[in-house]
Motif scaffolding. Structure first.
Motif, PDB file in Angstrom:
ATOM      1  N   LEU A   4      -4.105   8.635   4.223  1.00 33.19           N
ATOM      2  CA  LEU A   4      -4.446   8.504   2.800  1.00 33.19           C
ATOM      3  C   LEU A   4      -5.715   9.290   2.476  1.00 33.19           C
ATOM      4  O   LEU A   4      -5.754  10.068   1.508  1.00 33.19           O
ATOM      5  N   HIS A   5      -6.770   9.109   3.279  1.00 35.25           N
ATOM      6  CA  HIS A   5      -8.014   9.836   3.028  1.00 35.25           C
ATOM      7  C   HIS A   5      -7.824  11.341   3.200  1.00 35.25           C
ATOM      8  O   HIS A   5      -8.410  12.137   2.448  1.00 35.25           O
ATOM      9  N   ALA A  36       0.830  -1.206   0.000  1.00 37.32           N
ATOM     10  CA  ALA A  36       0.000   0.000   0.000  1.00 37.32           C
ATOM     11  C   ALA A  36       0.864   1.256   0.000  1.00 37.32           C
ATOM     12  O   ALA A  36       0.543   2.243  -0.690  1.00 37.32           O
ATOM     13  N   ALA A  93     -11.429   6.831   9.869  1.00 37.19           N
ATOM     14  CA  ALA A  93     -10.242   5.978   9.982  1.00 37.19           C
ATOM     15  C   ALA A  93      -9.473   6.300  11.263  1.00 37.19           C
ATOM     16  O   ALA A  93      -9.027   5.395  11.982  1.00 37.19           O
ATOM     17  N   TYR A 137      -4.247  -0.981   2.684  1.00 38.60           N
ATOM     18  CA  TYR A 137      -4.391  -0.633   4.101  1.00 38.60           C
ATOM     19  C   TYR A 137      -5.611  -1.318   4.709  1.00 38.60           C
ATOM     20  O   TYR A 137      -5.565  -1.805   5.848  1.00 38.60           O
ATOM     21  N   GLU A 138      -6.703  -1.356   3.956  1.00 39.88           N
ATOM     22  CA  GLU A 138      -7.911  -2.004   4.485  1.00 39.88           C
ATOM     23  C   GLU A 138      -7.696  -3.503   4.673  1.00 39.88           C
ATOM     24  O   GLU A 138      -8.203  -4.093   5.642  1.00 39.88           O
ATOM     25  N   TYR A 175      -1.927   0.931  11.310  1.00 37.75           N
ATOM     26  CA  TYR A 175      -2.501   0.730   9.979  1.00 37.75           C
ATOM     27  C   TYR A 175      -3.721   1.625   9.779  1.00 37.75           C
ATOM     28  O   TYR A 175      -3.934   2.180   8.694  1.00 37.75           O
ATOM     29  N   TRP A 176      -4.541   1.764  10.812  1.00 36.05           N
ATOM     30  CA  TRP A 176      -5.682   2.683  10.726  1.00 36.05           C
ATOM     31  C   TRP A 176      -5.203   4.106  10.438  1.00 36.05           C
ATOM     32  O   TRP A 176      -5.828   4.837   9.637  1.00 36.05           O
ATOM     33  N   ARG A 210      -2.504   5.080   8.926  1.00 36.58           N
ATOM     34  CA  ARG A 210      -2.040   5.216   7.537  1.00 36.58           C
ATOM     35  C   ARG A 210      -3.224   5.364   6.585  1.00 36.58           C
ATOM     36  O   ARG A 210      -3.166   6.147   5.622  1.00 36.58           O
ATOM     37  N   LEU A 211      -4.288   4.635   6.868  1.00 40.99           N
ATOM     38  CA  LEU A 211      -5.494   4.799   6.045  1.00 40.99           C
ATOM     39  C   LEU A 211      -6.069   6.189   6.224  1.00 40.99           C
ATOM     40  O   LEU A 211      -6.508   6.823   5.248  1.00 40.99           O
ATOM     41  N   GLN A 236      -5.525   2.240  -0.752  1.00 38.78           N
ATOM     42  CA  GLN A 236      -6.632   2.075   0.193  1.00 38.78           C
ATOM     43  C   GLN A 236      -6.953   0.595   0.396  1.00 38.78           C
ATOM     44  O   GLN A 236      -7.155   0.143   1.528  1.00 38.78           O
ATOM     45  N   GLN A 237      -6.968  -0.161  -0.693  1.00 38.58           N
ATOM     46  CA  GLN A 237      -7.259  -1.592  -0.573  1.00 38.58           C
ATOM     47  C   GLN A 237      -6.194  -2.307   0.265  1.00 38.58           C
ATOM     48  O   GLN A 237      -6.514  -3.182   1.073  1.00 38.58           O
TER      49      GLN A 237
END
Length: 656
Positions: free
Chosen positions: A525-526, A490, A538, A506-507, A518-519, A521-522, A503-504
């Protein structure tokens, strides 16, 4: 000769030592700790599987018995209690991100300890020393190559270059110190061939050299008592005159070294510099924080490996000033104190029982054994003692955890303090007749080896079930590594501006593990995509994953503000302040938020409180000037700006 299955289990124990020392991968976001944890768990699963297969084939259970086994089981239960009492059980299982010394690591290592009591005999404990010699050769050799600038791996290492594959010079120095007595044993043992003795002696020199060049004091400080235990075992079997002179010299050196350390603690003598450096001073504050956590949670502690979540509120004002308000530690930098803080008296007393039982076996064995058997125990005990010494001022990492518990089993067995209790299940064959030839010890060992049966259909079904269970557990053991690999992919997708793939990734990692890292990092990203509501969600997920993480609360507050949700943002800032009341980043974020939204009085109060603790923060003085100016206090604002410029002449806000 032990059976083939016992030999395999001993090889797995050795593999656990070597693999956790040498393994790393560039295919994971955490290239060091996650691969080592995975190797440890897989080795624990393998030895448990070997015991299960042996029990099915013989219908006989040979269980570790006596005080050492009880101590191991009590400690295992105490780790479980500490994990269950943690704020988030999942975090306690994996441990703090970047170290992973949680329930999974400790329970796997204790499984190796208990299995070691079962599968090792006194001669078989040499496999542990051979594994340490090999691991020490790799760690010292790689570290020395790094020292001279020869390394194809681009480590992110701001420290001394000697880190090998352990990620930190302190860990590398501690590890080679633990391995040094094993290599010295290889050089001293008359049962080893001359080439092996020369090779082992060379590896011992490499280990000591790497420890010295690492600039980590815990390396030489741990190697010294480890080698002293080995020297004691060797001297006890010398002729009377040599023994008297040698023991006197060893006692004198021990007393001198102890005196130098005590003087260094008092600020005098050549060892004073060791205790005056920044790392040593910081440790004092970390230890103080651990004791504060224990006083607040005396019985169960704050939860297994949850030190970092409570550090910001447990640190003293003096510690905050000395270290800086944004300093963070997720460990007490002392294993016993860390376990006391995170597991309370329940875990600390269980740990002391375990250490005491192994130490008692070591002392008794050194007194009772003779010759090569005593030298073997001295080497194992020296390695184990080196671990104990370095653990007083260091952090538990997966390779170090493995050495503690596998060596503990080897010491108990080599000292003759291990016992087995045989439980015969229905269908077991009668015990074999003791052989007539050979030594009494050999006849006893052969008579205790259970006899294999002709497998029935039920046995075959049971073996198939065990195989399926082992495969399932092995697949589950790979979950943290798979999650870390997904995060790395990711990160690469994000660098290539492929936001959907990032996004995929990290999810997927979150679905596997759900780590707060990890949350976040997501969330980042958003936020970069200006999807502020998704970013807030997130970051709230990160806060749910670790309710004591002020970074998650602060980031969620910023995203909520960007989305126009001011009241939730204010509540999240308040949450961050509860978790990090003296953190400059947290206080400044809350204060500037209040300044932007008609909360100048609240901002002024927050900043004045911060500056009573950290009066040297120029950015806080400049923000205080903004707050006073917004309240119409021009004189107070000018005073705050001038103070900021005295501390930092180019401070941008105060200059403007």
């Amino acid at each position: 000769m032990p059976s083939a299955s016992l030999i395999v289990d001993r090889v797995v124990l050795a593999t656990a030592i070597v693999s956790t020392a040498v393994l790393f991968t560039a295919q994971a976001a955490d290239p060091v700790n996650i691969p080592k944890l995975t190797a440890l768990v897989l080795c624990a699963i393998a030895v448990v599987g070997g015991c299960a297969v042996r029990a099915i084939r013989t219908r006989v259970l040979q269980l570790p018995w006596g005080l050492p086994a009880v101590a191991g089981l009590v400690l295992l239960a105490a780790f479980g209690v500490a994990a269950l009492s943690a704020p988030v059980f999942g975090n306690a299982v994996l441990g703090a991100y970047g170290r992973n010394s949680g329930l999974l690591a400790y329970s796997s290592a204790l499984v190796l300890f208990l299995v070691g009591l079962r599968v090792l005999d006194r001669p078989g404990t040499r496999v542990v020393l051979y594994a340490l010699i090999l691991a020490g050769w790799f760690t010292a050799g790689y570290g020395l190559l790094q020292y001279v600038g020869v390394d194809s791996v681009a480590w992110n290492n701001p420290f001394n270059p000697i880190i090998a594959s352990l990620g930190n010079p302190n860990f590398a120095a501690a590890y080679v110190a633990i391995c040094a007595p094993a290599a010295a044993w290889g050089a001293l043992s008359s049962r080893c061939t001359l080439p092996w003795r020369l090779l082992s002696g060379g590896i011992a020199v490499l280990c000591l050299l790497a420890a010295l060049l690492s600039d980590a004091a815990q390396g030489p400080l741990a190697a010294a008592p480890g080698l002293a235990v080995l020297a004691l075992a060797w001297l006890l079997d010398r002729e009377a005159a040599v023994r008297r002179v040698g023991l006197a010299a060893l006692g004198l050196l021990t007393a001198l070294g102890t005196a130098l350390l005590v003087a260094g603690l008092a600020g005098a003598g050549p060892a004073a510099a060791v205790f005056r450096d920044a790392g040593s001073r910081a440790r004092g504050h970390y230890w103080e924080g651990a004791l504060t956590m224990w006083r607040d949670h005396p019985v169960l502690g704050v939860g297994l490996d949850a030190y970092g979540g409570f550090w910001r509120t447990a640190r003293s004002i003096e510690g905050t000033r000395a270290l800086g308000g944004d300093d963070f530690s997720d460990a007490a930098h002392s294993v016993p104190l860390h376990l006391l803080a995170t597991g309370g008296l329940v875990l600390a007393l269980a740990y002391l029982l375990f250490v005491g039982v192994v130490a008692f076996a070591l002392v008794q064995g050194l007194r009772q054994l003779r010759g090569e058997e005593r030298l073997l125990l001295g080497a194992l005990g020296g390695c184990w003692a080196a671990y104990q010494v370095q653990s007083l001022v260091s952090i538990d990492q997966v390779p170090l955890i493995v050495t503690q518990y596998v060596l503990g089993a080897a010491v108990v067995v080599a000292a003759g303090h291990s016992r087995l209790r045989e439980v015969r299940l229905p269908g077991a064959l009668p015990p074999p007749e003791p052989p007539q030839g050979g030594s009494p010890r050999k006849r006893r060992a052969m008579s205790l080896e259970p006899r294999r049966r002709v497998l029935t259909r039920l046995d075959q079904v049971a073996l198939a079930v065990v195989g399926l269970v082992l495969l399932g557990l092995g697949w589950q053991a790979l979950v943290p590594l798979r999650a870390s690999a997904a995060v790395l992919d990711a990160d690469a997708a994000l660098a290539a501006q492929d936001l959907r793939a990032a996004q995929q990734g990290y999810e997927h990692a979150i679905d596997l593990v759900g780590s707060t890292v990890y949350w976040q990092r997501l969330g980042a990203l958003h936020a970069s995509a200006m999807s502020h509501t998704l970013a807030t969600d997130a970051y709230r997920g990160a806060l749910d994953a670790d309710p004591h993480d002020p970074n998650a609360a602060r980031n969620a507050a910023r995203s909520a503000e960007d989305a126009g949700d001011l009241e939730p943002a204010r509540e999240l800032h308040a949450r961050a302040l509860e978790l990090d009341p003296r953190g400059p980043t947290t206080v400044l974020a809350a204060a500037t938020f209040e300044l932007r939204h008609e909360g100048a009085a609240r901002a002024e109060a927050l900043l004045e409180d911060l500056l009573t603790v950290l009066p040297e923060r120029a950015d806080a003085w400049a923000a205080l000037g903004d707050a006073r100016a917004a309240l119409g206090n021009s004189g107070g604002a000018r005073e705050a700006y001038q103070r900021a410029l005295q501390l930092q002449p180019d401070e941008p806000t105060a200059t403007a």
